[in-house]
Every structure is written in structure tokens, then in C-alpha cells.
Write a protein that holds these residues in place. Structure first.
Motif, short mmCIF file in Angstrom:
data_model
loop_
_atom_site.label_atom_id
_atom_site.label_comp_id
_atom_site.label_asym_id
_atom_site.label_seq_id
_atom_site.Cartn_x
_atom_site.Cartn_y
_atom_site.Cartn_z
N ARG A 38 -0.81 0.96 -1.41
CA ARG A 38 -1.77 1.84 -0.77
C ARG A 38 -3.03 1.07 -0.37
NH1 ARG A 38 -3.52 5.63 -5.97
NH2 ARG A 38 -4.74 4.03 -7.10
N GLN A 39 -3.69 1.61 0.63
CA GLN A 39 -4.92 0.99 1.10
C GLN A 39 -5.93 2.08 1.41
OE1 GLN A 39 -4.47 -1.72 4.40
NE2 GLN A 39 -6.40 -2.75 3.90
N ALA A 40 -7.01 2.05 0.67
CA ALA A 40 -8.10 2.98 0.91
C ALA A 40 -9.10 2.34 1.87
CB ALA A 40 -8.79 3.33 -0.41
N PRO A 41 -9.91 3.14 2.54
CA PRO A 41 -10.88 2.58 3.49
C PRO A 41 -11.80 1.57 2.83
CG PRO A 41 -10.72 4.94 3.77
CD PRO A 41 -9.92 4.61 2.55
N GLY A 42 -11.91 0.40 3.45
CA GLY A 42 -12.78 -0.63 2.93
C GLY A 42 -12.24 -1.41 1.75
N LYS A 43 -11.00 -1.14 1.38
CA LYS A 43 -10.41 -1.81 0.22
C LYS A 43 -9.15 -2.56 0.63
CE LYS A 43 -12.18 1.28 -3.34
NZ LYS A 43 -11.82 2.07 -4.56
N GLN A 44 -8.76 -3.50 -0.22
CA GLN A 44 -7.54 -4.24 0.03
C GLN A 44 -6.31 -3.40 -0.32
OE1 GLN A 44 -7.86 -7.96 -2.15
NE2 GLN A 44 -8.64 -9.00 -0.33
N ARG A 45 -5.20 -3.73 0.33
CA ARG A 45 -3.95 -3.07 -0.01
C ARG A 45 -3.55 -3.47 -1.42
NH1 ARG A 45 0.81 -3.05 4.42
NH2 ARG A 45 -1.03 -2.42 5.61
N GLU A 46 -3.11 -2.49 -2.20
CA GLU A 46 -2.74 -2.76 -3.59
C GLU A 46 -1.37 -2.18 -3.90
OE1 GLU A 46 -5.35 -0.85 -6.39
OE2 GLU A 46 -5.05 1.14 -5.53
N LEU A 47 -0.69 -2.83 -4.82
CA LEU A 47 0.60 -2.34 -5.28
C LEU A 47 0.39 -1.10 -6.15
CD1 LEU A 47 3.70 -2.69 -5.66
CD2 LEU A 47 3.14 -4.08 -7.67
N VAL A 48 1.15 -0.07 -5.86
CA VAL A 48 1.12 1.15 -6.66
C VAL A 48 2.29 1.17 -7.63
CG1 VAL A 48 1.24 3.67 -6.59
CG2 VAL A 48 -0.02 2.43 -4.82
N ALA A 49 3.49 0.94 -7.12
CA ALA A 49 4.68 0.97 -7.96
C ALA A 49 5.80 0.23 -7.26
CB ALA A 49 5.11 2.41 -8.25
N ARG A 50 6.70 -0.33 -8.07
CA ARG A 50 7.82 -1.07 -7.52
C ARG A 50 9.04 -0.80 -8.38
NH1 ARG A 50 6.23 -6.76 -6.90
NH2 ARG A 50 5.55 -6.16 -4.82
N ILE A 51 10.20 -0.78 -7.72
CA ILE A 51 11.47 -0.64 -8.43
C ILE A 51 12.43 -1.67 -7.90
CG2 ILE A 51 12.28 1.18 -6.84
CD1 ILE A 51 13.67 2.45 -9.33
N THR A 52 13.10 -2.37 -8.80
CA THR A 52 14.03 -3.41 -8.39
C THR A 52 15.43 -2.85 -8.20
OG1 THR A 52 14.72 -4.02 -10.61
CG2 THR A 52 12.69 -5.02 -9.79
N SER A 53 16.32 -3.69 -7.73
CA SER A 53 17.71 -3.27 -7.54
C SER A 53 18.37 -2.95 -8.88
CB SER A 53 18.49 -4.36 -6.81
OG SER A 53 18.39 -5.60 -7.49
N ASP A 61 -2.00 0.06 -13.21
CA ASP A 61 -2.58 0.73 -14.38
C ASP A 61 -3.19 2.08 -14.00
OD1 ASP A 61 -3.82 -2.30 -16.02
OD2 ASP A 61 -1.85 -1.33 -16.05
N SER A 62 -3.73 2.15 -12.80
CA SER A 62 -4.44 3.36 -12.38
C SER A 62 -3.51 4.56 -12.18
CB SER A 62 -5.22 3.10 -11.10
OG SER A 62 -4.35 2.67 -10.07
N VAL A 63 -2.20 4.31 -12.08
CA VAL A 63 -1.28 5.43 -11.82
C VAL A 63 -0.27 5.63 -12.95
CG1 VAL A 63 -1.51 5.01 -9.35
CG2 VAL A 63 0.49 4.11 -10.57
N LYS A 64 -0.29 4.78 -13.95
CA LYS A 64 0.65 4.90 -15.06
C LYS A 64 0.52 6.27 -15.72
CE LYS A 64 1.27 0.04 -16.33
NZ LYS A 64 0.96 -1.01 -17.32
N GLY A 65 1.66 6.89 -15.96
CA GLY A 65 1.66 8.20 -16.58
C GLY A 65 1.49 9.34 -15.60
N ASN A 96 7.34 -0.46 1.01
CA ASN A 96 7.59 -1.89 1.09
C ASN A 96 8.98 -2.19 0.59
OD1 ASN A 96 7.44 -4.39 -1.12
ND2 ASN A 96 6.69 -4.93 0.91
N ALA A 97 9.64 -3.12 1.25
CA ALA A 97 10.94 -3.61 0.78
C ALA A 97 10.91 -5.13 0.81
CB ALA A 97 12.07 -3.08 1.65
N ILE A 98 11.50 -5.72 -0.21
CA ILE A 98 11.57 -7.17 -0.29
C ILE A 98 13.02 -7.57 -0.14
CG2 ILE A 98 11.05 -9.22 -1.63
CD1 ILE A 98 9.03 -7.55 -3.20
N GLY A 99 13.30 -8.36 0.88
CA GLY A 99 14.64 -8.85 1.13
C GLY A 99 14.59 -10.37 1.20
N GLY A 100 15.08 -11.03 0.14
CA GLY A 100 14.92 -12.47 0.09
C GLY A 100 13.44 -12.78 -0.07
#
Length: 115
Positions: A38-53, A61-65, A96-100
Motif C-alpha cells: 500500500r501507498q499512502a499520500p506522501g509515503k513510500q509503498r510498503e508491504l502489507v502482507a505476503r503469501i508464498t506458494s 506489524d501495523s496490520v497483524k491481527g 504484487n506477484a513475484i515470478g523468479g
């Protein structure tokens, strides 16, 4: 190439819930992990959550729970269930998707949480 299409953003009151969806198409066999940034105005894009194969997950930490990421492999879709939303969760959310070694991005969907 992997093509990502997000849906589910919108306006919600603080304390509410919303679910984002991201459907992948194209070379989905190459995807190792999918996630949400996610990216809020004036802020850098940050990872919220990821799931692997392998269905291993990690969260900011800000979204845990409060947030839960999941995937439906049959539909090549990843979800982000967001509960107990706060005004500070307001941002454009990107799938986002990571392929290789390649990062693929969706077009983004706006989430606005009103106080």
C-alpha cells in the motif's frame, strides 16, 4: 508475463471490514509469492502482507491481527481480508506477484477509511 487485476476497494468507516481480491493471469506457473502493498499520500509503498506458494504468510506489524491474506490456487486469486480498519489504513493498495526475480504489479485500488 503476469497480469494482475485488483478489486474490492472503496470507502468504509473506521472499525469496518473490507476484502480485496487480486486475480492473476498469464504465466501464473512462474509465481512464487503474491502479496499486497500500500501507498499512502506522501509515503513510500510498503508491504502489507505476503503469501508464498507454500502458503507461508507474513504481515506488516501495523496490520497483524487485523488483516488476513489467503489464496485460492484454483482461481489464481489472492485475497486480503481487512478487519477493524483504521483511518491510517487509507491508501492505494497494490497487488504484487513475484515470478523468479520479476515483480509484477496491479493497477491499484483505493481504500479510504473514514473516522
Amino acid at each position: 508475463q503476469v497480469h494482475l487485476v485488483e478489486s474490492g476497494g472503496g470507502l468504509v468507516q473506521a472499525g469496518g471490514s473490507l476484502r480485496l481480491s487480486c486475480a492473476a493471469s498469464g504465466s501464473v506457473f512462474s509465481i512464487n509469492a503474491m502479496g499486497w502493498y500500500r501507498q499512502a499520500p506522501g509515503k513510500q509503498r510498503e508491504l502489507v502482507a505476503r503469501i508464498t506458494s507454500a502458503s507461508s504468510t507474513n504481515y506488516a506489524d501495523s496490520v497483524k491481527g487485523r488483516f488476513t491474506i489467503s489464496r485460492d490456487n484454483a482461481k489464481n486469486t489472492v485475497y486480503l481480508q481487512m478487519n477493524s480498519l483504521k483511518p491510517e489504513d487509507t491508501a492505494v493498495y497494490y497487488c504484487n506477484a513475484i515470478g523468479g526475480n520479476v515483480y509484477y504489479w496491479g493497477q491499484g485500488t483505493q481504500l479510504t477509511v473514514s473516522s
